[in-house]
Design an enzyme around this catalytic site. Structure first.
Site, mmCIF file in Angstrom:
data_model
loop_
_atom_site.group_PDB
_atom_site.id
_atom_site.type_symbol
_atom_site.label_atom_id
_atom_site.label_comp_id
_atom_site.label_asym_id
_atom_site.label_seq_id
_atom_site.Cartn_x
_atom_site.Cartn_y
_atom_site.Cartn_z
ATOM 1 N N ASP A 323 2.907 7.519 2.209
ATOM 2 C CA ASP A 323 2.399 8.383 3.275
ATOM 3 C C ASP A 323 0.868 8.407 3.146
ATOM 4 O O ASP A 323 0.328 8.180 2.073
ATOM 5 C CB ASP A 323 2.998 9.787 3.165
ATOM 6 C CG ASP A 323 2.895 10.541 4.473
ATOM 7 O OD1 ASP A 323 2.194 10.057 5.374
ATOM 8 O OD2 ASP A 323 3.520 11.603 4.604
ATOM 9 N N GLU A 524 1.837 19.601 10.377
ATOM 10 C CA GLU A 524 1.738 19.534 8.911
ATOM 11 C C GLU A 524 1.195 20.847 8.323
ATOM 12 O O GLU A 524 1.541 21.923 8.793
ATOM 13 C CB GLU A 524 0.920 18.314 8.504
ATOM 14 C CG GLU A 524 1.555 17.010 9.063
ATOM 15 C CD GLU A 524 0.931 15.734 8.499
ATOM 16 O OE1 GLU A 524 0.684 15.654 7.292
ATOM 17 O OE2 GLU A 524 0.726 14.792 9.294
HETATM 18 C C1 BGC Z 1 2.682 12.344 7.721
HETATM 19 C C2 BGC Z 1 3.695 11.299 8.086
HETATM 20 C C3 BGC Z 1 3.136 10.355 9.106
HETATM 21 C C4 BGC Z 1 1.838 9.786 8.608
HETATM 22 C C5 BGC Z 1 1.166 8.843 9.566
HETATM 23 C C6 BGC Z 1 1.360 11.747 7.385
HETATM 24 O O1 BGC Z 1 0.432 12.722 7.124
HETATM 25 O O2 BGC Z 1 3.149 13.094 6.613
HETATM 26 O O3 BGC Z 1 4.857 11.923 8.548
HETATM 27 O O4 BGC Z 1 4.059 9.352 9.361
HETATM 28 O O5 BGC Z 1 0.928 10.835 8.349
HETATM 29 O O6 BGC Z 1 0.574 9.491 10.619
HETATM 30 C C1 BGC Z 2 -5.244 11.906 11.226
HETATM 31 C C2 BGC Z 2 -3.931 11.671 11.943
HETATM 32 C C3 BGC Z 2 -2.845 11.429 10.948
HETATM 33 C C4 BGC Z 2 -2.815 12.558 9.993
HETATM 34 C C5 BGC Z 2 -1.806 12.304 8.946
HETATM 35 C C6 BGC Z 2 -5.106 13.024 10.257
HETATM 36 O O1 BGC Z 2 -6.283 13.195 9.526
HETATM 37 O O2 BGC Z 2 -6.269 12.177 12.149
HETATM 38 O O3 BGC Z 2 -4.054 10.551 12.753
HETATM 39 O O4 BGC Z 2 -1.614 11.246 11.542
HETATM 40 O O5 BGC Z 2 -4.072 12.758 9.373
HETATM 41 O O6 BGC Z 2 -1.784 13.348 8.048
#
Ligand code: BGC
Ligand code: BGC
Length: 847
Positions: A323, A524
């Site tokens: 991840d 998140e």
């Molecule tokens: C998330 C994932 C996601 C990835 C890519 C991560 O922060 O936990 O679920 O697939 O970002 O965007």
């Molecule tokens: C990014 C997102 C990404 C995420 C994952 C962010 O900082 O801008 O594109 O999906 O992090 O955690």
């Protein structure tokens, strides 16, 4: 054994044998341990000799550099087509809210054009000697949610309430098609977290607190995305799926995003891993490692879980992707170097930002130095190639020539919207319908109020065009409908009257009001909260409901939310209460259920569609019931798991308790600095893009200088010198907001030690609590400092309420402490605590 006299070669063999033998012992005992709990899965996708042969022939031809490139996944914002040509990455991603050319309005053709360029660069062997096609991964987590005009399905929590696996498969199928129109091969879904603490910001990404639904859904969604093995598996209408986040993401202590799961191994399997049983059996080709720890160890570095359990015991033969720089959180690692993760069994580093480059170089070095065995690299690359061969990537034409590429008519296709609409209908849960107010008779005068009534962005939640789901307008959802749009259609058809007014002020007195309100979008850790009270300290929606009730207008509440919340007062102030979760782009599905067939105004409306949704999460009877789960010992929910009224129900919901228990005893002090700045907080200077984090003992910009000094122990204090050129700021903050509401409610005070060497002039240094955009006005720090005490430490205490932060901001504090000054001034500080026990009698006052 006397090693001194042994010849070097013998010594090396002996050591190798010893280690090999040691690891065999521990390996087999690990395997025995795993076999007691984790089953060997009967995985539908079988290995084939032809595929394995093709893979091993490819592998045999590859250089180390080419192999490592397969294992690195950069992000489109931080890589170029030329990088792809030079390195030949095995895959790449676009994060939430990342679009081709940074253009939110990129069309399917723009997406395909980027896919094509990167694909062509990947098979161009002029620089890297490799012709292996790359693949593109994206977060299509409720439809193809990064693409304007795509069908947005309800988030998982709503789908859980619908409890209809066939519908889930149809959703996955439609999602795969929309993804393929943009030239993308692979999606990072489904999330199979089984959430145990609803304070977690990702609760809405979970189908249920009960593993039963999660297990069966995981299988359906994987089949829908990938197709069926032996029939349409990964053909031109299907995409590779990812079961995520392995494992235990929904069970962290405190519902802390990326936190620590302390479940026993049996519970880890029984509760948190059931989605893997479902999803891997159905043939998911990839698994995403989770940010969380298990008993203190980050899963990204956990060999037992990634290799012994997942690959060796359960028999998963696809690849494990990391991840978002998750490897950087493993002990001893950073974003640019983490042999531990590869050795543990990670096959692809998700390496956004610019870290991919040093990571690529460091990993090569580590293989050469023997820190990562070549056999591990070969295993990882074999897994990646196996999936690519199975997915037909070597045979399919280039992205632009694929069957669905650029077929923009599939993005938001009518037939997909029909599935989404059905999902909305089936996900609605009716909590209360006193006096059988619903279904609404559409021939009446209907007022639609609330700030979510006509707001497709809000009803869609996080992971919607942008990562957080914020900053969207209704015009960003062409083809979509708000909840109001749906009600309006029905009412106008039936000859009733409808009025939309966010704040409930009407022109014509209505017969009934529908109020649509709820959580603002988040994703998140930004959604982590510390208790389940809705609109804590800021009950504007309750005020709206009460205002209508006071005018004898019957009220139907439609609640938009990513989790069960304590809304007793709001339920009391409503005659009917519907939980709509995060329905997505087809708001019209709400009206399909709540509006009945036309009858004369005085008659009761007749049901069109009944409520089918049942709670897949237990509903709390207090703000503190955040870890309330069916099968718990002392299970006492307000509405139990499986609850949901229908139009036939005769249940009357009585008046609910609106008094919450005092929480002080359950709260602990929030320590921002003691000895050091406490994780996850960091000290920074400047703001916004210019902000710089203090990582060494001194940090400086043109406006301010900060250095570490000693108060009691080494480097436990900081000395700030404002240079006086213009406004300068020093803050303690964190990328994710902290919910301070409980501290405000419980009369917490901010205490800290201060030391000044000469008196600070009044109104120079300000102290504040900072939200997203500055939310509290700075207080004059000098008012709290005894200016006669020079060169000695003094403790100051400021009640939080003095900061006059507005209630709506106290749950999203990014910087619990900000010092700022325009003039030259200096102070030292240490020991910063938000204390709940300091001011029980409220004797400390604002100055
Ligand atoms: C998330 C994932 C996601 C990835 C890519 C991560 O922060 O936990 O679920 O697939 O970002 O965007
Ligand atoms: C990014 C997102 C990404 C995420 C994952 C962010 O900082 O801008 O594109 O999906 O992090 O955690």
């Amino acid at each position: 054994m006397n090693t001194k006299l042994m010849p070097l070669a013998t010594l090396i063999t002996t050591i190798t044998l010893l280690t090999a033998c040691d690891s065999t012992v521990s390996k087999s005992s690990d395997q025995e341990r795993a076999a007691k709990i984790w089953p060997k899965l009967d995985i539908k996708v079988k290995q084939s000799a032809a595929v394995e042969k093709q893979v091993s022939e490819l592998l045999a031809e590859m250089t180390l550099e080419q192999k490592i490139a397969q294992m690195i996944q950069p992000e489109i914002r931080d890589m170029t087509v030329e990088d792809m040509r030079k390195y030949g990455f095995g895959s790449y991603l676009n994060g939430g809210g990342a679009f081709p050319n940074d253009n939110k309005h990129a069309t399917p053709d723009d997406w395909v054009a980027l896919a094509e360029k990167l694909y062509q660069a990947s098979i161009d062997d002029s620089l890297d000697g490799s012709t292996i096609p790359t693949m593109w991964g994206t977060d299509a987590v409720h439809g193809h949610n990064n693409v304007i005009g795509a069908t947005l399905f309800p988030h998982n929590i709503g789908l859980g309430a619908a409890n209809n696996p066939d519908l889930i498969e149809a959703i996955a199928n439609a999602t795969a098609k929309e993804v393929l129109t943009t030239g993308i091969d692979w999606v990072f879904a489904p999330t199979v977290a089984v959430v145990r603490d609803d304070r977690w910001g990702r609760t809405y990404e979970s189908y249920s607190e009960d593993p039963v639904i999660v297990k069966s859904y995981a299988a359906s969604i994987v089949s829908g995305l990938q197709g069926g093995f032996g029939s349409n598996f990964l053909d031109e209408e299907h995409v590779i799926s990812t079961v995520k986040h392995f494992v235990g993401d929904g069970g962290t202590e405190g519902g802390d995003d990326q936190g620590n799961n302390i479940a026993s191994e049996q519970d880890l399997f029984d509760i948190h891993a059931q989605g893997y049983v479902g999803g891997l059996t159905a043939g998911a080709q990839s698994v995403m490692a989770s940010f969380n720890s298990w008993n203190g160890d980050k899963v990204h570095g956990n060999q037992y879980l990634l290799t012994t359990v997942l690959k060796e015991t359960m028999g998963f033969d696809g690849f494990v992707v990391g991840d978002w720089n998750g490897h950087g959180q493993v002990k001893g690692c950073d974003n640019a170097s983490c042999p531990q993760a590869i050795n543990a069994g990670l096959d692809i580093f998700m390496a956004p930002t610019t870290s991919w480059k040093p990571l690529f170089e460091n990993t090569i070095k580590q293989v050469k130095q023997g820190i990562i065995p070549m056999s591990r690299i070969d295993d990882a690359v074999t897994r990646i190639l196996r999936v690519k061969v199975r997915a037909g990537l070597f045979d399919k034409p280039s992205p632009i020539k694929r069957a669905l590429a650029g077929k923009s008519e599939f993005v938001g296709h009518e037939s997909h919207r029909a599935i989404a609409r059905q999902a909305v209908q089936e996900s609605l849960v009716l909590l209360k319908n006193n006096g059988k107010l619903l279904p609404l008779n559409p021939t009446q005068k209907i007022l639609v109020a609330g700030d979510a009534a006509h707001n497709i962005g809000k009803q869609s939640g996080g992971w919607t065009i942008t990562w957080q789901g914020t900053g969207n307008q209704n015009s960003d959802f062409p083809g979509g409908t708000s909840i109001y749009d749906g009600i309006k259609q029905e009412v106008e058809k039936a000859g009733g009257a409808i009025e939309l007014s966010e704040n409930g002020e009407y022109l014509v007195k209505p017969d009934v009001a529908v109020v649509v309100f709820g959580e603002e979008p988040y994703a998140e850790g930004n959604g982590d909260i510390d208790n389940l009270e809705y609109q804590r300290l800021n009950k504007t929606d309750l005020a709206l409901l009460k205002k209508l009730i006071a005018q004898n207008i019957p009220v139907v509440s439609i609640f938009i939310t990513g989790r069960p919340l304590w809304v007793n007062a709001e339920i009391n102030a409503s005659d009917a209460f519907v939980v709509a979760w995060l329905p997505g782009s087809e708001g019209v599905g709400v009206a399909d259920v709540i509006v009945g067939s036309a009858k004369s105004k005085s008659e009761k409306a007749q049901v069109n569609l009944d409520f089918k949704g049942r709670l897949s999460f237990s509903w709390p009877s207090s703000p503190q019931q955040f870890d309330l789960n069916v099968h718990d010992k002392n299970y006492s929910p307000l509405f139990p798991y499986g609850y949901g009224l229908t139009y036939n129900s005769i249940d009357i919901v009585p008046s609910l308790n609106e008094v919450k228990e005092v929480e002080t005893s359950q709260m602990s002090d929030l320590v921002l600095m003691k000895g050091t700045i406490k994780a996850p907080f960091k000290l920074s200077i400047g703001s916004g893009e210019k902000s710089q984090e203090m990582t060494t003992s001194v940090i400086e910009n043109e406006h301010v200088h900060v250095r570490t000094i000693d108060k009691v122990i080494q480097e436990d204090a900081r000395k700030i010198t404002f240079k006086g050129q213009s406004m300068a700021r020093v803050s303690i903050g964190h990328a994710f907001p902290t919910d301070l509401s409980g501290y405000y409610e419980n009369n917490a005070v901010m205490t800290m030690a201060i030391n000044v060497s000469k008196p600070i002039a009044q109104q120079t240094i300000k102290v504040a609590i900072g939200c997203n955009s500055e939310c509290s006005q700075g207080l004059d720090l000098t008012a709290y400092v005894d200016s006669k005490k020079l060169n000695q430490w003094q403790t100051i205490s400021i009640p939080l309420t003095c900061f006059k932060t507005s209630g709506s901001n106290t749950n999203k504090v990014f910087e619990p402490l900000v010092f700022s000054s325009k003039s030259a001034a200096s102070l030292s500080f240490a020991d910063v605590v938000l204390s709940v026990n300091e001011n029980p009698k409220k004797t400390i006052n604002c100055k």
